[in-house]
Design an enzyme around this catalytic site. Structure first.
Site, PDB file in Angstrom:
ATOM      1  N   SER A   1       0.808  -1.224   0.000  1.00  0.00           N
ATOM      2  CA  SER A   1       0.000   0.000   0.000  1.00  0.00           C
ATOM      3  C   SER A   1       0.839   1.271   0.000  1.00  0.00           C
ATOM      4  CB  SER A   1      -0.940   0.003   1.210  1.00  0.00           C
ATOM      5  OG  SER A   1      -0.217  -0.138   2.421  1.00  0.00           O
TER       6      SER A   1
ATOM      7  N   HIS B   1      -0.368   6.685   5.534  1.00  0.00           N
ATOM      8  CA  HIS B   1      -0.012   6.327   4.161  1.00  0.00           C
ATOM      9  C   HIS B   1       0.214   7.609   3.362  1.00  0.00           C
ATOM     10  CE1 HIS B   1      -1.425   2.296   5.174  1.00  0.00           C
ATOM     11  NE2 HIS B   1      -0.879   1.876   4.051  1.00  0.00           N
TER      12      HIS B   1
END
Length: 285
Positions: free
Chosen positions: A36, A264
């Site tokens: 990710s 992220h």
């Protein structure tokens, strides 16, 4: 004599214009592998066909492919991937996706691979250290990872070393012409943190920082040992960690202010990472 020399030179120049240079640059056939941190979950625009991978068309692989004029990009990065998903189908919320190494072909010329964080539980590790209440009410998390005097997070990191070496070897076997780059992970915690803006207390922020430094050093060492390049994302992301303001940070905090998964990269981060990746693969560092 002068006329003959001029005629010969003109003929030679004409011939040179008709013959392509022997070392003309070939457009890259680029394969992006990873988890990710590479795929860009929730960063607009999310694209298919593997929607369960939460892959953005503005992740660093897509931006790098544009920057270098790649003729082909096969982006198979997928949220939740670990090293086993390089070799076997990965289960996602929206169905299984093929092994990532299946994207490699003998004519592949460039590979980036950002993997390993899920093997050691990086995201869960950071989330475990979230602490809405400071000590003495809230507990530090860093001592949870010490067993019998040993840091279990570092033990798991060291256990990953041979798998990464094997992975690079297996990439090379499937794509013998490719230049291979292992990509490191960004800065997720600044020294001493910024509690309560990001609710990770000072000791835990420093522990997260130290363990990520160790993890990235491991990736760099394994890449070098396997004859691959290493792309450092930790250094360029200093000053863009989750403690910084929206519009500055590259990594979103637990409650994102920009479209991205917690802890992220956001779209700005992907652009910053693409600069680093482009510089590395074009040799203009």
């Amino acid at each position: 004599m002068v006329r003959r020399t001029f005629t010969l030179l003109a003929a030679l120049l004409l011939a040179l214009t008709l013959v392509p240079p022997a070392h003309a640059a070939q457009a890259e056939i680029y394969v992006a592998l990873g988890d990710s941190a590479a795929s860009g979950p929730l960063v607009p625009n999310q694209i298919g066909p593997d929607f369960g991978c939460l892959r953005s068309d503005r992740n660093y692989a897509h931006l790098t492919a544009q920057n270098i004029g790649a003729s082909t990009l096969r982006d198979v990065t997928c949220s939740g991937a670990d090293t086993t998903d390089m070799y076997q189908p990965q289960s996602t919320e929206l169905g299984d996706v093929p092994p990532q190494l299946d994207a490699l072909t003998p004519d592949t010329t460039l590979v980036t691979v950002q993997i390993g964080a899920n093997d050691v539980g990086l995201t869960g590790f950071i989330e475990d250290c979230l602490n809405l209440l400071p000590p003495p009410i809230g507990d530090a998390c860093n001592d949870d990872y010490i067993e019998n005097g040993q840091d279990t997070w570092r033990l798991k990191t060291d256990a990953l070393r041979p798998r990464l070496t094997t992975l690079v070897s297996d990439i090379r076997a499937r794509a013998p012409q490719a230049r291979i780059f292992v990509v490191g992970y960004a800065t997720y915690a600044r020294p001493n943190g910024c509690y309560p803006r990001v609710p990770i207390i000072r000791a835990d922020a420093n522990y997260i920082r130290a363990t990520l430094l160790y993890f990235n050093q491991m990736l760099a060492e394994q890449a070098a040992g396997a004859g691959a390049g290493f792309i450092d994302l930790q250094t360029p992301s200093v000053g863009h960690d989750p403690c910084t303001a929206p519009g500055v940070r590259w990594i979103e905090p637990y409650v994102p202010a920009a479209p991205a998964a917690p802890f992220h990269p956001n779209a700005l981060g992907m652009r910053g990472f693409a600069v680093a990746v482009t510089a590395a693969v074009t040799g203009v560092l």
